[in-house]
Design a protein around this motif. Structure first.
Motif, PDB file in Angstrom:
ATOM      1  N   MET A   8       0.839  -1.175   0.000  1.00  0.00           N
ATOM      2  CA  MET A   8       0.000   0.000   0.000  1.00  0.00           C
ATOM      3  C   MET A   8       0.885   1.239   0.000  1.00  0.00           C
ATOM      4  O   MET A   8       1.886   1.282   0.697  1.00  0.00           O
ATOM      5  N   ILE A   9       0.450   2.192  -0.807  1.00  0.00           N
ATOM      6  CA  ILE A   9       1.165   3.472  -0.824  1.00  0.00           C
ATOM      7  C   ILE A   9       0.152   4.598  -0.952  1.00  0.00           C
ATOM      8  O   ILE A   9      -0.843   4.485  -1.669  1.00  0.00           O
ATOM      9  N   HIS A  10       0.401   5.651  -0.237  1.00  0.00           N
ATOM     10  CA  HIS A  10      -0.452   6.834  -0.261  1.00  0.00           C
ATOM     11  C   HIS A  10      -0.339   7.488  -1.638  1.00  0.00           C
ATOM     12  O   HIS A  10       0.761   7.671  -2.160  1.00  0.00           O
ATOM     13  N   GLU A  11      -1.481   7.870  -2.205  1.00  0.00           N
ATOM     14  CA  GLU A  11      -1.476   8.477  -3.536  1.00  0.00           C
ATOM     15  C   GLU A  11      -0.686   9.782  -3.557  1.00  0.00           C
ATOM     16  O   GLU A  11      -0.065  10.127  -4.574  1.00  0.00           O
ATOM     17  N   GLY A  12      -0.660  10.483  -2.432  1.00  0.00           N
ATOM     18  CA  GLY A  12       0.130  11.710  -2.351  1.00  0.00           C
ATOM     19  C   GLY A  12       1.622  11.445  -2.433  1.00  0.00           C
ATOM     20  O   GLY A  12       2.381  12.261  -2.961  1.00  0.00           O
ATOM     21  N   ASP A  13       2.057  10.298  -1.909  1.00  0.00           N
ATOM     22  CA  ASP A  13       3.472   9.939  -1.999  1.00  0.00           C
ATOM     23  C   ASP A  13       3.863   9.617  -3.440  1.00  0.00           C
ATOM     24  O   ASP A  13       4.967   9.961  -3.887  1.00  0.00           O
ATOM     25  N   ILE A  14       2.967   8.975  -4.163  1.00  0.00           N
ATOM     26  CA  ILE A  14       3.226   8.712  -5.584  1.00  0.00           C
ATOM     27  C   ILE A  14       3.376  10.054  -6.309  1.00  0.00           C
ATOM     28  O   ILE A  14       4.303  10.249  -7.098  1.00  0.00           O
ATOM     29  N   LEU A  17       7.889   1.924  -5.659  1.00  0.00           N
ATOM     30  CA  LEU A  17       7.346   2.667  -4.524  1.00  0.00           C
ATOM     31  C   LEU A  17       6.540   1.764  -3.612  1.00  0.00           C
ATOM     32  O   LEU A  17       5.768   0.927  -4.071  1.00  0.00           O
ATOM     33  N   THR A  18       6.718   1.964  -2.323  1.00  0.00           N
ATOM     34  CA  THR A  18       5.919   1.271  -1.319  1.00  0.00           C
ATOM     35  C   THR A  18       5.618   2.238  -0.189  1.00  0.00           C
ATOM     36  O   THR A  18       6.266   3.274  -0.054  1.00  0.00           O
ATOM     37  N   GLY A  19       4.660   1.869   0.605  1.00  0.00           N
ATOM     38  CA  GLY A  19       4.440   2.590   1.841  1.00  0.00           C
ATOM     39  C   GLY A  19       5.505   2.172   2.838  1.00  0.00           C
ATOM     40  O   GLY A  19       6.381   1.356   2.525  1.00  0.00           O
ATOM     41  N   PRO A  20       5.432   2.685   4.063  1.00  0.00           N
ATOM     42  CA  PRO A  20       6.464   2.414   5.053  1.00  0.00           C
ATOM     43  C   PRO A  20       6.269   1.130   5.853  1.00  0.00           C
ATOM     44  O   PRO A  20       7.057   0.837   6.753  1.00  0.00           O
ATOM     45  N   GLU A  21       5.199   0.369   5.519  1.00  0.00           N
ATOM     46  CA  GLU A  21       4.908  -0.828   6.307  1.00  0.00           C
ATOM     47  C   GLU A  21       4.201  -1.859   5.434  1.00  0.00           C
ATOM     48  O   GLU A  21       3.499  -1.513   4.499  1.00  0.00           O
ATOM     49  N   ALA A  22       4.417  -3.106   5.747  1.00  0.00           N
ATOM     50  CA  ALA A  22       3.708  -4.199   5.076  1.00  0.00           C
ATOM     51  C   ALA A  22       2.572  -4.622   5.998  1.00  0.00           C
ATOM     52  O   ALA A  22       2.811  -5.032   7.132  1.00  0.00           O
ATOM     53  N   LEU A  23       1.350  -4.480   5.525  1.00  0.00           N
ATOM     54  CA  LEU A  23       0.187  -4.798   6.344  1.00  0.00           C
ATOM     55  C   LEU A  23      -0.640  -5.896   5.705  1.00  0.00           C
ATOM     56  O   LEU A  23      -0.802  -5.923   4.486  1.00  0.00           O
ATOM     57  N   SER A  24      -1.193  -6.745   6.525  1.00  0.00           N
ATOM     58  CA  SER A  24      -2.128  -7.753   6.039  1.00  0.00           C
ATOM     59  C   SER A  24      -3.501  -7.096   5.888  1.00  0.00           C
ATOM     60  O   SER A  24      -3.752  -6.006   6.411  1.00  0.00           O
ATOM     61  N   VAL A  25      -4.403  -7.773   5.225  1.00  0.00           N
ATOM     62  CA  VAL A  25      -5.774  -7.282   5.125  1.00  0.00           C
ATOM     63  C   VAL A  25      -6.365  -7.150   6.522  1.00  0.00           C
ATOM     64  O   VAL A  25      -7.043  -6.160   6.834  1.00  0.00           O
ATOM     65  N   GLN A  26      -6.091  -8.105   7.374  1.00  0.00           N
ATOM     66  CA  GLN A  26      -6.596  -8.049   8.746  1.00  0.00           C
ATOM     67  C   GLN A  26      -6.085  -6.801   9.469  1.00  0.00           C
ATOM     68  O   GLN A  26      -6.829  -6.174  10.228  1.00  0.00           O
ATOM     69  N   ASP A  27      -4.813  -6.438   9.252  1.00  0.00           N
ATOM     70  CA  ASP A  27      -4.249  -5.231   9.858  1.00  0.00           C
ATOM     71  C   ASP A  27      -5.009  -3.992   9.387  1.00  0.00           C
ATOM     72  O   ASP A  27      -5.347  -3.114  10.180  1.00  0.00           O
ATOM     73  N   LYS A  28      -5.275  -3.922   8.085  1.00  0.00           N
ATOM     74  CA  LYS A  28      -5.976  -2.762   7.527  1.00  0.00           C
ATOM     75  C   LYS A  28      -7.402  -2.674   8.066  1.00  0.00           C
ATOM     76  O   LYS A  28      -7.869  -1.582   8.407  1.00  0.00           O
ATOM     77  N   VAL A  34       6.849 -11.459  -3.670  1.00  0.00           N
ATOM     78  CA  VAL A  34       7.656 -10.848  -2.617  1.00  0.00           C
ATOM     79  C   VAL A  34       7.437  -9.336  -2.575  1.00  0.00           C
ATOM     80  O   VAL A  34       7.481  -8.727  -1.504  1.00  0.00           O
ATOM     81  N   GLU A  35       7.155  -8.722  -3.706  1.00  0.00           N
ATOM     82  CA  GLU A  35       6.922  -7.278  -3.749  1.00  0.00           C
ATOM     83  C   GLU A  35       5.708  -6.861  -2.920  1.00  0.00           C
ATOM     84  O   GLU A  35       5.628  -5.725  -2.468  1.00  0.00           O
ATOM     85  N   ALA A  36       4.787  -7.775  -2.730  1.00  0.00           N
ATOM     86  CA  ALA A  36       3.565  -7.458  -1.973  1.00  0.00           C
ATOM     87  C   ALA A  36       3.841  -7.242  -0.491  1.00  0.00           C
ATOM     88  O   ALA A  36       3.044  -6.608   0.193  1.00  0.00           O
ATOM     89  N   TYR A  37       4.941  -7.741   0.005  1.00  0.00           N
ATOM     90  CA  TYR A  37       5.241  -7.560   1.427  1.00  0.00           C
ATOM     91  C   TYR A  37       6.662  -7.041   1.644  1.00  0.00           C
ATOM     92  O   TYR A  37       7.256  -7.217   2.702  1.00  0.00           O
ATOM     93  N   THR A  38       7.186  -6.371   0.616  1.00  0.00           N
ATOM     94  CA  THR A  38       8.498  -5.751   0.719  1.00  0.00           C
ATOM     95  C   THR A  38       8.318  -4.245   0.905  1.00  0.00           C
ATOM     96  O   THR A  38       7.523  -3.625   0.217  1.00  0.00           O
ATOM     97  N   VAL A  39       9.033  -3.688   1.843  1.00  0.00           N
ATOM     98  CA  VAL A  39       9.003  -2.252   2.089  1.00  0.00           C
ATOM     99  C   VAL A  39      10.347  -1.689   1.668  1.00  0.00           C
ATOM    100  O   VAL A  39      11.384  -2.255   2.003  1.00  0.00           O
TER     101      VAL A  39
END
Length: 119
Positions: free
Chosen positions: A1-7, A27-38, A86-91
């Motif tokens: 996940m990445i904030h659209e403003g960061d893009i 580009l990535t956000g600063p954390e790898a989150l699961s759906v449950q986390d979100k 791996v990109e899905a959970y790489t920060v």
């Protein structure tokens, strides 16, 4: 996940500053989150219990078929969620390296958009 403003910030820097020609930025956000986390973050933010209900593959295929999703797309989506790359959970720190400011968290994004989650 990445904030659209960061893009947008990275794109603006790449288009208006020297030194970006020919570079490819992942580009990535600063954390790898699961759906449950979100779901938990959103639930806490709006003050309501939101349940995450995991469907079986068969249930998900049926749900997607009812929405008119083609078999090829179903296969892709289901496979991606069962075996995320791996990109899905790489920060990575690209946003901060390029812009000088850290990437925003999912919680920050959710707070900015909280009115969209309240009914």
């Amino acid at each position: 996940m990445i904030h659209e403003g960061d893009i947008g910030r990275v794109a603006a820097a790449a288009l208006t500053e020297d030194g970006h020609a020919g570079k490819i930025y992942t580009l990535t956000g600063p954390e790898a989150l699961s759906v449950q986390d979100k779901v938990r973050i959103l639930s806490d933010l709006i003050g309501r219990d939101i349940q995450f209900i995991r469907l079986t593959e068969e249930q998900e295929r049926k749900r997607m078929a009812e929405l008119g999703v083609g078999e090829d797309i179903m296969d892709y989506v289901i496979n991606w969620h069962m075996n995320p790359p791996v990109e899905a959970y790489t920060v990575n720190p690209t946003v901060e390296i390029v812009t000088g400011r850290p990437a925003r968290t999912f919680a920050e994004w959710a707070q900015e958009h909280v009115k969209l989650f309240k009914v």
